[in-house]
Each structure stands twice: as C-alpha cells, then as structure tokens.
Design an enzyme around this catalytic site. Structure first.
Site, PDB file in Angstrom:
ATOM      1  N   GLU A  45       0.796  -1.069   0.006  1.00  0.00           N
ATOM      2  CA  GLU A  45      -0.190  -0.046   0.022  1.00  0.00           C
ATOM      3  C   GLU A  45       0.936   1.285   0.020  1.00  0.00           C
ATOM      4  OE1 GLU A  45      -2.915  -0.465  -0.594  1.00  0.00           O
ATOM      5  OE2 GLU A  45      -3.749  -2.085   0.694  1.00  0.00           O
ATOM      6  N   TYR A 101     -15.532  16.270  17.200  1.00  0.00           N
ATOM      7  CA  TYR A 101     -13.989  15.752  17.132  1.00  0.00           C
ATOM      8  C   TYR A 101     -13.741  15.126  15.774  1.00  0.00           C
ATOM      9  CZ  TYR A 101     -14.160  16.619  21.948  1.00  0.00           C
ATOM     10  OH  TYR A 101     -14.086  17.447  23.136  1.00  0.00           O
ATOM     11  N   HIS A 158      -2.839   3.680   7.553  1.00  0.00           N
ATOM     12  CA  HIS A 158      -3.956   2.854   6.925  1.00  0.00           C
ATOM     13  C   HIS A 158      -4.112   1.585   7.632  1.00  0.00           C
ATOM     14  CE1 HIS A 158      -6.047   0.456   3.834  1.00  0.00           C
ATOM     15  NE2 HIS A 158      -5.066  -0.254   3.626  1.00  0.00           N
ATOM     16  N   HIS A 172     -12.802  -1.489   1.752  1.00  0.00           N
ATOM     17  CA  HIS A 172     -11.444  -1.789   2.044  1.00  0.00           C
ATOM     18  C   HIS A 172     -10.894  -1.030   3.334  1.00  0.00           C
ATOM     19  CE1 HIS A 172      -6.797  -1.709   0.676  1.00  0.00           C
ATOM     20  NE2 HIS A 172      -7.076  -1.972   2.018  1.00  0.00           N
ATOM     21  N   HIS A 228      -7.692  -1.562   8.528  1.00  0.00           N
ATOM     22  CA  HIS A 228      -8.707  -2.133   8.162  1.00  0.00           C
ATOM     23  C   HIS A 228      -9.650  -2.275   9.499  1.00  0.00           C
ATOM     24  CE1 HIS A 228      -6.183  -4.604   4.791  1.00  0.00           C
ATOM     25  NE2 HIS A 228      -6.126  -3.259   4.498  1.00  0.00           N
TER      26      HIS A 228
END
Length: 214
Positions: A71, A117, A90, A157, A92
């Site tokens: 990635e 926030y 990144h 994703h 999941h």
C-alpha cells in the site's frame, strides 16, 4: 536506530492494542526529510522491529530494509499532496471498513459531520472507488483530487489517514473508526449532524479541510 523509528513502532503497537489492525493488516509510514519509513509487507503492527523498517524515497524507490507494504503508493500520494504531511496510517479497522461498503454521505466526504471531534481531527474524507489493494492507479486518483483532504476511505477496504505528525495521524485514524462505529450504531434512526455553519467553524478553528458538497 532513530527516535522516529521508535515512535513509528510505538504508534503501530498502540493501534494494534486497540484492535484496529487485525492479523497482519494495516501499515504506517513516517517521513524523514526525503526518506519515508514504511512498515514492511505482511507484518503484524504489534510486533515491529525499529531496525527492520522499509525505507523509500518520495518516488517510491526502495532504499533500504525489507520490502515495503504493497500500500506504499497511497502513503507517497499523501506526502506529495501536502508537504506538511509527516505520517500516514492505513487500517482495516472494522467499523470504518464496514462504512466503506456503504454509499458515501457526499461527493467530498464518505462520513457526515457526526461529532465535533471528527471534524476537528479528520475533516472531510472522500470515498475512493474500489481498486485492488496496492493498485498505483488508486494512489494516483488520491494524489490528483482537486479539493483538500487529509484522509480517504477506500471503497470496500478501509481508511487511510495523514497527519502532520505520527500522533496526529494516529489520533485521526482512531477518530475515523469512532465516527464510523457511531454511524453503524445509529443505523436507520434519524440523526442530527452538525450544521454546515457548526462544522465550518470547527474546521476553521482547528485547520482541517471541510467543504463537502452534496
């Protein structure tokens, strides 16, 4: 080993400890001048070695260490978009990944301004159309977005979030997960979002991008 390497490993362990990077999923990077430290491919964020990080330049050339996460083009896209970016996360994470399977709230933000926030720490988070993990075309789409953003939701994703420091990127990634969890918890109930004026005032005060168009 540098302080930045240790800081990156600590941030990764913190996210893993919160349950936001199941298995070997998720990756983090930090910019050090013209070099980028990236977590290696297939690694557990809870068990990183500060001396075993991958090192790239801003063009993606592999300078040192093991092979980087596939990635990494997404990370480089954020560094090239905004010079102030110093870290990218990144994940999941479960709830944000679930929201990435739903239709986006608007053209410029997959999530609405559900809490102060979220606006203060993240700002607008556009949905990028589905692409296979590691697809450089998706990173190119991110880099070429014509409006400001420091985060994106990858369709089907999960989230990718940038920050001016590892702490800022980590806190923003956590906030995306919390806002996503709230949306799913509320389900189909009528929901009050922050008004455009409320969201805009917060974004101006805290320097986050917020100008979603329906």
């Amino acid at each position: 080993m540098t302080a930045l390497e240790h800081e990156l490993v600590a941030a990764a362990a913190h996210l893993a400890g919160l349950g936001l990077s199941p298995g070997s999923s998720g990756n983090i990077s930090a910019r050090d001048g013209n070099r980028v430290l990236v977590t290696p491919t297939g690694t557990d964020l809870a068990a990183l070695d500060p001396a075993g990080l991958s090192v790239l330049d801003l063009d993606g050339n592999h300078l040192d260490g093991p092979a980087p996460s596939k990635e990494y083009p997404l990370h480089l896209a954020f560094y090239r978009r905004e010079r102030a970016t110093r870290a990218v996360v990144h994940l999941h994470s479960r709830h944000a990944a679930a929201v990435s399977c739903r239709a986006p709230w608007s053209e410029r933000s997959a999530l609405p301004p559900i809490t102060p926030y979220f606006v203060m720490r993240v700002g607008q988070i556009p949905m990028l159309p589905y692409a296979p993990p590691g697809d450089p075309a998706q990173a190119s789409d991110l880099e070429l977005l014509t409006f400001p953003c420091r985060a994106a939701l990858l369709q089907n994703h999960g989230p990718v979030v940038a920050g001016t420091s590892l702490r800022a990127a980590t806190e923003a990634a956590i906030e995306v997960e919390e806002a996503s969890a709230l949306l799913l918890l509320l389900g189909e109930q009528p929901v009050r979002h922050l008004t455009p004026a409320e969201a805009t005032a917060l974004a101006r005060k805290y320097g986050t991008p917020w100008q979603p168009a329906h």
